[in-house]
Design an enzyme around this catalytic site. Sequence first.
Site, PDB file in Angstrom:
ATOM      1  NE  ARG A  88      -2.250  -0.882   3.693  1.00 25.56           N
ATOM      2  CZ  ARG A  88      -1.987   0.175   4.449  1.00 25.56           C
ATOM      3  NH1 ARG A  88      -2.335   1.392   4.061  1.00 25.56           N
ATOM      4  NH2 ARG A  88      -1.358   0.033   5.615  1.00 25.56           N
ATOM      5  CG  HIS A 248      -7.770  -3.780  10.538  1.00 24.37           C
ATOM      6  ND1 HIS A 248      -6.457  -3.630  10.914  1.00 24.37           N
ATOM      7  CD2 HIS A 248      -7.741  -4.465   9.379  1.00 24.37           C
ATOM      8  CE1 HIS A 248      -5.667  -4.190  10.017  1.00 24.37           C
ATOM      9  NE2 HIS A 248      -6.423  -4.710   9.083  1.00 24.37           N
ATOM     10  CB  SER A 266      -0.707  -5.910   7.418  1.00 22.99           C
ATOM     11  OG  SER A 266      -0.188  -6.808   6.472  1.00 22.99           O
ATOM     12  CG  ASP A 285      -8.126  -7.387   6.514  1.00 20.04           C
ATOM     13  OD1 ASP A 285      -7.429  -7.218   7.528  1.00 20.04           O
ATOM     14  OD2 ASP A 285      -8.026  -6.685   5.509  1.00 20.04           O
TER      15      ASP A 285
END
Length: 550
Positions: A88, A248, A266, A285
Amino acid sequence: IRRPPRSTQGVSSAASDVYKRQVLRRISDMSNTSSKVHDQLIAFGITPHSIHRNLPVEKLVEQSIETNEGMLTSTGSLSVKTGKYTGRSPQDRYIIYDDETHETIDWGDVNRQFPTEKFNSIFEKMKKHAEGKDLYVFDGFVGADKENRLAIRVVNDHAWQNLFCRQLFVRPSNEELESHDPDFTIVCLNDFETIPEIDGTRTNIFILVNLSKKIVLIGGTNYAGEMKKSMFAVMNYLMPKKDVFPMHCSANIGKEGDTALFFGLSGTGKTSLSADPERMLIGDDEHGWSQNGVFNFEGGCYAKCINLNEDAEPQIWNAIKSGAVLENVVVNKDTLKPDFDDGSLTENTRAAYPLDYIPGAVIPSVGGHPKVIIFLTADALGVLPPVSKLTKEGAMFHFMSGYTSKLAGTERGIKEPKATFSACFGSPFMPRPASVYAKMLGEKILEHNTVVYLINTGWSGGPYGVGKRISIKYSRAMVTAALTGKFDLIKFRHDDTFNLDVPTECPGVPSDVLDPKNTWIDKDSYDLSAKKLAQMFGENFTKFLSLIHI
């Protein structure tokens, strides 16, 4: 659809056959595209050469291979490379600043402002860029709960990216597809780039979220995770309006119907640890917690697969088959076998696959109110206990702190673990102020008497570079003990440095591992590092002191 030439004189037989196949394929694809969808795209300002809407997996794979976007591996999965960007680009993500967002967004380094007029200008350029191109459309949903889901449309210029969306978002039934009317649209054109000096972006890539116009624009990057994460940021903004707590986290459910949540950034193990053979996976997720229970935002999984091992993670290993997409995994050119141990392209190698590739996955992916919550952290300093039980106040403290280490490859520029605090274990995806989400979590914990554990999946025996990553086998044993109530029968010691209650034993884990100081050769160095981290916790939490009472 363009008509074929009236004469094939001068055209080779092979070329003519290829052309005919392309025309027939476009006709076939258009049969799956209603005039309503075509008219909607025209009204949107997009005039493509052809529209491939909600193609089957086989066709998307076929077209990806024909256009050299990817290749088949020995497992049957599609292998793709995302080029320069393998993670990202958070500094290139913006939210449009307008009347809708100026007081509702937590503006700063994470949620960056972008002017409406610049957004409009870039959008017009993207429309012109798309003229006459073959575009791929996925119509589906974000959210497995029909009462709280969001209807979305994704427009891509690459078949494999549309396959990614088909596998990761919630796929519609035939009846739902017929009546589908998108609430939000993603336009992701990998081949379109901005000019920073003219367009106002930081670089030539961009992720622009317009909450008023309900549009997300993405360009310049092939990393498919940008589409997934941008839509979850949208959900994290919208859901509090509906009294749904967006999270999340991953989630699974036991044989007795007991739901568990796994929070963590992550690389901390959300996907791996929630994919438990003894439990059914709800999702890996992003979830919402409503008055009815927990529901998955996704229809698939996006698992890290660096050093993936069949014995340690059999569910993920077996999910990498036909229809799965492998991102940036090195593949042997002779055997076509993926080499999951090779991180030469990036440490952030990924596998995208639908949820039903996991045996026993819950479909539709919904569950009851969670009995246990697990906060996952990857402590690169190697000083946090591998597992500890949190009081209600401790749970709120660690939720607001969101301590972990950003791992290599998950974002551009991250080459080795870097200590960070990410409120709500996901501040990059939380557009509203952290206090909004903290308040909702506090209310849920109190209402449902949920037990919370902190599990460190980071380093043991020393910091990164000296110690070793805690074995996933041990982490899984700690999770199992937490979910099955084994810790209820075990004594705890109090860690004064971090104000944590640490179990003195855990089935399947050596006792000395549970006390991180015991794993260090240099005890004085441990004490210094532990005090350093405790000080970091305190300094970070000063901005949240007003929320301690939640």
